[in-house]
Design a protein around this motif. Structure first.
Motif, PDB file in Angstrom:
ATOM      1  N   ASN A 141       8.773  17.294  50.308  1.00  0.00           N
ATOM      2  CA  ASN A 141       7.451  17.560  49.743  1.00  0.00           C
ATOM      3  C   ASN A 141       6.648  16.285  49.607  1.00  0.00           C
ATOM      4  OD1 ASN A 141       7.996  20.265  49.529  1.00  0.00           O
ATOM      5  ND2 ASN A 141       8.623  20.174  47.372  1.00  0.00           N
ATOM      6  N   GLN A 162      -2.472  13.891  52.573  1.00  0.00           N
ATOM      7  CA  GLN A 162      -3.482  13.061  51.923  1.00  0.00           C
ATOM      8  C   GLN A 162      -4.097  12.093  52.905  1.00  0.00           C
ATOM      9  OE1 GLN A 162      -4.434  13.569  48.879  1.00  0.00           O
ATOM     10  NE2 GLN A 162      -5.957  11.942  48.913  1.00  0.00           N
ATOM     11  N   SER A 207      -6.204  18.758  39.655  1.00  0.00           N
ATOM     12  CA  SER A 207      -5.258  19.008  40.738  1.00  0.00           C
ATOM     13  C   SER A 207      -4.741  17.713  41.357  1.00  0.00           C
ATOM     14  CB  SER A 207      -5.907  19.877  41.828  1.00  0.00           C
ATOM     15  OG  SER A 207      -6.841  19.137  42.597  1.00  0.00           O
ATOM     16  N   GLU A 208      -5.483  16.623  41.171  1.00  0.00           N
ATOM     17  CA  GLU A 208      -5.059  15.333  41.703  1.00  0.00           C
ATOM     18  C   GLU A 208      -3.954  14.687  40.863  1.00  0.00           C
ATOM     19  OE1 GLU A 208      -9.163  13.716  43.834  1.00  0.00           O
ATOM     20  OE2 GLU A 208      -8.848  13.387  41.687  1.00  0.00           O
ATOM     21  N   SER A 234      -3.666  19.942  44.717  1.00  0.00           N
ATOM     22  CA  SER A 234      -3.382  18.642  45.348  1.00  0.00           C
ATOM     23  C   SER A 234      -4.642  17.947  45.850  1.00  0.00           C
ATOM     24  CB  SER A 234      -2.394  18.823  46.504  1.00  0.00           C
ATOM     25  OG  SER A 234      -1.193  19.394  46.043  1.00  0.00           O
ATOM     26  N   ASP A 284       0.520  19.282  39.274  1.00  0.00           N
ATOM     27  CA  ASP A 284       0.815  20.282  40.304  1.00  0.00           C
ATOM     28  C   ASP A 284       0.293  21.660  39.916  1.00  0.00           C
ATOM     29  OD1 ASP A 284       2.532  20.804  38.225  1.00  0.00           O
ATOM     30  OD2 ASP A 284       4.307  21.118  39.473  1.00  0.00           O
ATOM     31  N   SER A 336       5.851  13.217  43.998  1.00  0.00           N
ATOM     32  CA  SER A 336       5.469  14.387  44.797  1.00  0.00           C
ATOM     33  C   SER A 336       4.459  15.252  44.080  1.00  0.00           C
ATOM     34  CB  SER A 336       6.706  15.217  45.147  1.00  0.00           C
ATOM     35  OG  SER A 336       7.279  15.778  43.972  1.00  0.00           O
ATOM     36  N   ASN A 337       4.346  15.141  42.750  1.00  0.00           N
ATOM     37  CA  ASN A 337       3.442  15.986  41.982  1.00  0.00           C
ATOM     38  C   ASN A 337       2.198  15.263  41.490  1.00  0.00           C
ATOM     39  OD1 ASN A 337       5.058  18.288  42.137  1.00  0.00           O
ATOM     40  ND2 ASN A 337       6.314  17.634  40.405  1.00  0.00           N
ATOM     41  N   ASN A 338       2.004  14.014  41.920  1.00  0.00           N
ATOM     42  CA  ASN A 338       0.880  13.249  41.407  1.00  0.00           C
ATOM     43  C   ASN A 338       0.290  12.390  42.512  1.00  0.00           C
ATOM     44  OD1 ASN A 338      -0.891  11.552  39.975  1.00  0.00           O
ATOM     45  ND2 ASN A 338       0.382  11.666  38.146  1.00  0.00           N
ATOM     46  N   ASN A 339      -0.816  12.852  43.070  1.00  0.00           N
ATOM     47  CA  ASN A 339      -1.450  12.133  44.177  1.00  0.00           C
ATOM     48  C   ASN A 339      -1.983  10.771  43.739  1.00  0.00           C
ATOM     49  OD1 ASN A 339      -1.062  14.053  46.207  1.00  0.00           O
ATOM     50  ND2 ASN A 339      -2.780  15.265  45.475  1.00  0.00           N
ATOM     51  N   ARG A 357       3.228  15.747  51.604  1.00  0.00           N
ATOM     52  CA  ARG A 357       1.996  15.586  50.843  1.00  0.00           C
ATOM     53  C   ARG A 357       1.314  14.274  51.167  1.00  0.00           C
ATOM     54  NH1 ARG A 357       1.955  17.476  44.733  1.00  0.00           N
ATOM     55  NH2 ARG A 357       2.634  19.288  45.909  1.00  0.00           N
TER      56      ARG A 357
END
Length: 300
Positions: free
Chosen positions: A271, A279, A209-210, A231, A213, A33-36, A275
């Motif tokens: 989340n 994306q 940001s990608e 994000s 978080d 959830s914190n790392n695209n 997210r």
């Protein structure tokens, strides 16, 4: 009728087994959830598995053979591809487990006030700046690339750091809590196509940001516009809108944290799915990145 020792041992083992699996799934959801970037890698792995299933169903021998070779080396590939995430998890295991941000609401508000005032001053003076506020993911790797400071956040210090010609103006400031952890830090730039009006600072802001978080604020050297990268999405804000965003994100959300482990798992899963949908919406656009301009609207 009481339980025998063997039955009690079996029940205890079953409970421990379920809790460990639950914890592993929860930890995995938090990382995703914190790392695209990780989300995109997972999507790629699912595509490979889908192709494998189709090759078996349609009896595609050559395709199946190639996929089998890929899957046989899958463990090695996972270790190589997810090396930063694996290292991050191991580092967290060795730590005390305390929250990154232990500031009180008053301390957090004072820090936000100093950052917003500095951004407003630099915006009027068209002084380029990039300020990253650490959230739950540790940015120590990038702090080490800069100049360690450990000073309290203040408007005057931020304006001095980014004043053109000073040794530390070319790079990012990373804030941990209410301290400036470092200045002149360098981030990996995004691989997305930004409009030509955005320079190296904006590319670095979107890049960090990608993969974390964090909240990254950029002041344009050309126009003085203030932007936030979160994000992988870049948005423009007025100083008042910037302050409201930071307050709502860092203080108001802090007071509504989940009360128990089950709520944490549910929130993390929500989340993650939200997210992922966001994306997908961005990727389907004609432009590679979504840039929203709230600056001219004066939105609060």
């Amino acid at each position: 009728m009481g339980l025998t020792f063997q039955e009690f041992k079996f029940v205890l083992q079953l409970i421990v087994d379920i809790l460990v699996v639950w914890f592993l799934i929860y930890s995995l959801l938090r990382i995703l959830s914190n790392n695209n970037r990780t989300i995109q890698i997972i999507k790629g792995a699912l595509v490979v598995l889908l192709v494998k299933g189709l090759s078996v169903f349609f009896n595609l021998t050559a395709v199946g053979y190639i996929i089998d070779i890929f899957l046989n080396w899958g463990v090695v590939l996972i270790i190589v591809i997810f090396q930063p995430e694996i290292r991050e998890m191991l580092e967290k295991v060795g730590k005390s487990g305390t929250r990154m941000n232990t500031l009180s609401s008053l301390q957090c508000e004072e820090m936000i006030e100093a950052v917003v005032d500095a951004c407003e001053i630099m915006s009027k003076q068209k002084t380029g700046a990039i300020i990253t506020i650490q959230q739950t993911q540790d940015l120590q790797e990038y702090i080490q690339s800069g100049i360690n400071m450990g000073s309290e956040v203040s408007t005057e210090l931020l304006c001095t750091i980014f004043k053109y010609g000073t040794p530390m103006h070319d790079g990012a400031v990373i804030i941990q809590g209410n301290k400036i952890a470092c200045a002149a830090a360098y981030f990996p730039p995004t691989t997305k196509d930004l409009p030509s009006k955005y320079g190296a600072r904006h590319r670095a802001a979107v890049g960090i940001s990608e993969i974390s978080d964090s909240i990254t604020i950029v002041v344009s050297e050309e126009t003085g516009a203030i932007s936030i990268a979160v994000s992988g999405i870049l948005k423009k804000y007025t100083p008042s809108a910037l302050k409201n965003y930071l307050l709502s994100t860092m203080i108001f959300e802090e007071t509504s944290q989940p009360n128990n482990f089950l709520d944490s798992v549910i929130k993390t899963a929500n989340n993650f799915t939200t997210r992922s949908r966001k994306q997908e919406v961005v990727d389907e656009r004609i432009k590679p990145i979504k840039v929203i301009d709230n600056y001219s609207k004066g939105a609060d």
